[in-house]
Design a protein around this motif. Structure first.
Motif, PDB file in Angstrom:
ATOM      1  N   HIS A  99       1.068  39.985 -19.534  1.00  0.00           N
ATOM      2  CA  HIS A  99       2.199  40.711 -20.101  1.00  0.00           C
ATOM      3  C   HIS A  99       2.812  39.962 -21.285  1.00  0.00           C
ATOM      4  CE1 HIS A  99       1.968  43.495 -16.767  1.00  0.00           C
ATOM      5  NE2 HIS A  99       2.062  42.500 -15.905  1.00  0.00           N
ATOM      6  N   THR A 100       2.645  38.676 -21.312  1.00  0.00           N
ATOM      7  CA  THR A 100       3.217  37.893 -22.413  1.00  0.00           C
ATOM      8  C   THR A 100       2.268  37.903 -23.596  1.00  0.00           C
ATOM      9  OG1 THR A 100       2.223  35.870 -21.543  1.00  0.00           O
ATOM     10  CG2 THR A 100       4.440  36.411 -20.788  1.00  0.00           C
ATOM     11  N   GLY A 101       2.803  37.593 -24.749  1.00  0.00           N
ATOM     12  CA  GLY A 101       1.996  37.613 -25.955  1.00  0.00           C
ATOM     13  C   GLY A 101       1.373  36.290 -26.307  1.00  0.00           C
ATOM     14  N   HIS A 102       1.569  35.258 -25.463  1.00  0.00           N
ATOM     15  CA  HIS A 102       1.044  33.927 -25.778  1.00  0.00           C
ATOM     16  C   HIS A 102       0.200  33.422 -24.621  1.00  0.00           C
ATOM     17  CE1 HIS A 102       0.728  29.886 -27.381  1.00  0.00           C
ATOM     18  NE2 HIS A 102       1.196  29.413 -26.229  1.00  0.00           N
ATOM     19  N   GLY A 103      -1.077  33.133 -24.892  1.00  0.00           N
ATOM     20  CA  GLY A 103      -1.959  32.561 -23.886  1.00  0.00           C
ATOM     21  C   GLY A 103      -2.224  33.504 -22.725  1.00  0.00           C
ATOM     22  N   THR A 104      -2.675  32.910 -21.622  1.00  0.00           N
ATOM     23  CA  THR A 104      -3.005  33.712 -20.434  1.00  0.00           C
ATOM     24  C   THR A 104      -1.779  34.101 -19.634  1.00  0.00           C
ATOM     25  OG1 THR A 104      -3.373  31.666 -19.180  1.00  0.00           O
ATOM     26  CG2 THR A 104      -5.284  32.664 -20.253  1.00  0.00           C
ATOM     27  N   GLY A 105      -0.649  33.442 -19.876  1.00  0.00           N
ATOM     28  CA  GLY A 105       0.587  33.816 -19.194  1.00  0.00           C
ATOM     29  C   GLY A 105       0.452  33.794 -17.689  1.00  0.00           C
ATOM     30  N   ASN A 106       0.798  34.917 -17.070  1.00  0.00           N
ATOM     31  CA  ASN A 106       0.770  35.020 -15.602  1.00  0.00           C
ATOM     32  C   ASN A 106      -0.468  35.745 -15.094  1.00  0.00           C
ATOM     33  OD1 ASN A 106       1.350  37.514 -16.541  1.00  0.00           O
ATOM     34  ND2 ASN A 106       3.242  37.816 -15.362  1.00  0.00           N
ATOM     35  N   ALA A 107      -1.519  35.838 -15.899  1.00  0.00           N
ATOM     36  CA  ALA A 107      -2.737  36.533 -15.464  1.00  0.00           C
ATOM     37  C   ALA A 107      -3.451  35.727 -14.389  1.00  0.00           C
ATOM     38  CB  ALA A 107      -3.662  36.765 -16.660  1.00  0.00           C
ATOM     39  N   THR A 108      -4.019  36.449 -13.424  1.00  0.00           N
ATOM     40  CA  THR A 108      -4.835  35.833 -12.377  1.00  0.00           C
ATOM     41  C   THR A 108      -6.297  35.963 -12.789  1.00  0.00           C
ATOM     42  OG1 THR A 108      -3.201  36.462 -10.710  1.00  0.00           O
ATOM     43  CG2 THR A 108      -5.387  35.827  -9.922  1.00  0.00           C
ATOM     44  N   LEU A 109      -6.980  34.856 -12.963  1.00  0.00           N
ATOM     45  CA  LEU A 109      -8.332  34.886 -13.514  1.00  0.00           C
ATOM     46  C   LEU A 109      -9.180  33.753 -12.968  1.00  0.00           C
ATOM     47  CD1 LEU A 109      -8.174  33.526 -17.178  1.00  0.00           C
ATOM     48  CD2 LEU A 109      -6.230  33.522 -15.666  1.00  0.00           C
ATOM     49  N   ALA A 110     -10.491  33.940 -13.101  1.00  0.00           N
ATOM     50  CA  ALA A 110     -11.479  32.941 -12.700  1.00  0.00           C
ATOM     51  C   ALA A 110     -12.206  32.471 -13.953  1.00  0.00           C
ATOM     52  CB  ALA A 110     -12.463  33.522 -11.701  1.00  0.00           C
ATOM     53  N   VAL A 111     -12.253  31.151 -14.157  1.00  0.00           N
ATOM     54  CA  VAL A 111     -12.810  30.548 -15.370  1.00  0.00           C
ATOM     55  C   VAL A 111     -13.923  29.589 -14.971  1.00  0.00           C
ATOM     56  CG1 VAL A 111     -12.287  29.204 -17.445  1.00  0.00           C
ATOM     57  CG2 VAL A 111     -10.541  30.724 -16.472  1.00  0.00           C
ATOM     58  N   LEU A 112     -14.981  29.571 -15.768  1.00  0.00           N
ATOM     59  CA  LEU A 112     -16.052  28.593 -15.601  1.00  0.00           C
ATOM     60  C   LEU A 112     -16.144  27.783 -16.883  1.00  0.00           C
ATOM     61  CD1 LEU A 112     -18.452  27.349 -14.095  1.00  0.00           C
ATOM     62  CD2 LEU A 112     -19.896  29.155 -15.089  1.00  0.00           C
ATOM     63  N   PRO A 212     -18.094  39.748 -11.492  1.00  0.00           N
ATOM     64  CA  PRO A 212     -18.201  40.100 -12.911  1.00  0.00           C
ATOM     65  C   PRO A 212     -17.004  39.690 -13.744  1.00  0.00           C
ATOM     66  CG  PRO A 212     -17.709  42.042 -11.603  1.00  0.00           C
ATOM     67  CD  PRO A 212     -17.990  40.935 -10.628  1.00  0.00           C
ATOM     68  N   GLY A 213     -15.891  39.365 -13.103  1.00  0.00           N
ATOM     69  CA  GLY A 213     -14.704  38.966 -13.857  1.00  0.00           C
ATOM     70  C   GLY A 213     -14.679  37.504 -14.264  1.00  0.00           C
ATOM     71  N   LEU A 214     -15.755  36.769 -13.989  1.00  0.00           N
ATOM     72  CA  LEU A 214     -15.798  35.349 -14.349  1.00  0.00           C
ATOM     73  C   LEU A 214     -15.800  35.191 -15.872  1.00  0.00           C
ATOM     74  CD1 LEU A 214     -16.174  32.400 -13.316  1.00  0.00           C
ATOM     75  CD2 LEU A 214     -18.636  32.776 -13.544  1.00  0.00           C
ATOM     76  N   LEU A 215     -14.953  34.286 -16.371  1.00  0.00           N
ATOM     77  CA  LEU A 215     -14.843  34.042 -17.817  1.00  0.00           C
ATOM     78  C   LEU A 215     -15.420  32.663 -18.144  1.00  0.00           C
ATOM     79  CD1 LEU A 215     -11.194  35.334 -18.406  1.00  0.00           C
ATOM     80  CD2 LEU A 215     -13.344  36.563 -18.810  1.00  0.00           C
ATOM     81  N   PRO A 216     -16.612  32.592 -18.729  1.00  0.00           N
ATOM     82  CA  PRO A 216     -17.212  31.295 -19.068  1.00  0.00           C
ATOM     83  C   PRO A 216     -16.789  30.830 -20.466  1.00  0.00           C
ATOM     84  CG  PRO A 216     -18.819  33.028 -19.362  1.00  0.00           C
ATOM     85  CD  PRO A 216     -17.560  33.704 -18.916  1.00  0.00           C
ATOM     86  N   VAL A 217     -16.553  29.533 -20.580  1.00  0.00           N
ATOM     87  CA  VAL A 217     -16.229  28.892 -21.851  1.00  0.00           C
ATOM     88  C   VAL A 217     -17.008  27.589 -21.906  1.00  0.00           C
ATOM     89  CG1 VAL A 217     -14.424  27.913 -23.326  1.00  0.00           C
ATOM     90  CG2 VAL A 217     -13.924  29.922 -21.902  1.00  0.00           C
ATOM     91  N   VAL A 218     -17.601  27.291 -23.071  1.00  0.00           N
ATOM     92  CA  VAL A 218     -18.416  26.086 -23.247  1.00  0.00           C
ATOM     93  C   VAL A 218     -17.579  25.018 -23.956  1.00  0.00           C
ATOM     94  CG1 VAL A 218     -20.520  25.127 -24.229  1.00  0.00           C
ATOM     95  CG2 VAL A 218     -20.498  27.483 -23.370  1.00  0.00           C
ATOM     96  N   LEU A 219     -17.606  23.822 -23.397  1.00  0.00           N
ATOM     97  CA  LEU A 219     -16.943  22.659 -24.000  1.00  0.00           C
ATOM     98  C   LEU A 219     -18.038  21.723 -24.511  1.00  0.00           C
ATOM     99  CD1 LEU A 219     -13.944  21.769 -24.244  1.00  0.00           C
ATOM    100  CD2 LEU A 219     -14.293  20.358 -22.208  1.00  0.00           C
ATOM    101  N   LEU A 220     -18.149  21.591 -25.838  1.00  0.00           N
ATOM    102  CA  LEU A 220     -19.302  20.875 -26.405  1.00  0.00           C
ATOM    103  C   LEU A 220     -18.871  20.005 -27.591  1.00  0.00           C
ATOM    104  CD1 LEU A 220     -22.329  20.479 -26.097  1.00  0.00           C
ATOM    105  CD2 LEU A 220     -22.696  22.425 -27.623  1.00  0.00           C
ATOM    106  N   PRO A 221     -18.451  18.774 -27.303  1.00  0.00           N
ATOM    107  CA  PRO A 221     -18.140  17.850 -28.408  1.00  0.00           C
ATOM    108  C   PRO A 221     -19.422  17.263 -28.985  1.00  0.00           C
ATOM    109  CG  PRO A 221     -17.747  16.789 -26.310  1.00  0.00           C
ATOM    110  CD  PRO A 221     -18.156  18.189 -25.991  1.00  0.00           C
TER     111      PRO A 221
END
Length: 290
Positions: A99-112, A212-221
């Motif tokens: 509901h907020t306009g900045h970041g994930t706020g109060n969303a319930t989510l699964a992240v990989l 299916p709601g999994l949100l993957p993000v790659v961290l690659l320095p």
């Protein structure tokens, strides 16, 4: 007093005899009892008629059993346990935009969070989870793998059937935990070194176990940063430089996959977590295809 000659003499006078004689005379003087009605002549029953049997007096109905008295439910004391019903976990669905306009706020989510050894996955994931506005859990696959004490199949000793089985078991356990956290309103971030060119440890298994709601993000320095961070490790978490370089080279295959990638070579932990949150907010609004 004279009696006729030859007549029997009366009995001598005795007490009570006169009274008894008077009573006998009085009884003889009572009127006779009138005769009763004439007897009813017996008539034989008609053919085919059966005399009714003896009438049984009606019996009283048995007393109705009173319904058992149930005591009204008593609320459990505040310090009691076991009365809170937890919903079962299911496949994690695509999260709803915050509901907020900045970041994930109060969303319930699964992240990989994906990345090679030394990328800072565990540190960034824990920092992001601790600083969110809503309850969020962090699960590291390496930690779950090391729950096995005796008989631990260390991948550094070679990738074989046992190490693969323990990895897949740990991944399934992480997915089960993530589903239950999400079902009870707790977000979850997982971290693992997922290879794009190896299906057995690929992204498909995570999607299957989490949803299916999994949100993957790659961290690659950069490689230099990864080697430097790996040198600061100890125990079985520390790899040889050759292994680190090989893993880092294979992780480069995520470029062009469509997954969001963060190069945190020049970011500290707080900055990387903030960038991660912004990327996740965009992923919620427009889920990536992978």
């Amino acid at each position: 007093m004279q009696h006729a000659v030859g007549a029997p003499l009366p009995p001598p006078h005795q007490p009570g005899h006169a009274a008894a004689a008077w009573m006998n005379q009085h009884q003889h003087l009572q009127p006779p009892t009138p005769p009763g009605p004439p007897p009813i002549p017996h008539t034989p029953p008609a053919p085919g008629w059966t005399a009714p049997g003896p009438q049984t007096p009606p019996q009283a109905a048995p007393p109705q059993a009173m319904p058992p008295q149930t005591a009204p439910p008593v609320a459990p004391p505040r310090d009691a346990t076991g009365h809170i019903q937890l919903p079962p976990g299911g496949p994690v669905a695509v999260p709803t935009p915050p509901h907020t306009g900045h970041g994930t706020g109060n969303a319930t989510l699964a992240v990989l969070l994906i990345g090679p050894a030394g990328a800072g996955k565990t540190t960034v994931a824990r920092h992001w989870a601790r600083n969110r506005q809503v309850p969020t859990a962090h699960i590291s696959l390496d930690d779950v793998r090391e729950w096995v004490c005796a008989g631990f199949a260390d991948p550094q000793d070679g990738w074989n059937d046992q190490s693969e089985a323990q990895y897949r078991l740990a991944r399934r356990t992480c997915g089960f935990a993530a589903r239950n956290f999400l079902a009870n309103g707790i977000s979850c971030i997982l971290d693992d070194a997922v290879f794009p060119d190896r299906p057995v440890v690929g992204l498909g298994g995570w999607k299957r176990h989490v949803g299916p709601g999994l949100l993957p993000v790659v961290l690659l320095p950069g490689l230099e940063i990864v080697l430097e961070r790996n040198a600061e490790r100890s125990g079985n978490r520390r790899l040889s430089d050759e292994e680190v370089a090989g893993i880092h080279g294979r992780m480069a295959g995520w470029y062009g996959s469509g997954l969001p990638i963060i190069d945190n070579s020049t970011y500290d932990v707080e900055t990387t977590a903030r960038v991660l949150d912004d990327i996740l907010a965009r992923s919620i609004a427009s889920p990536p295809s992978y």
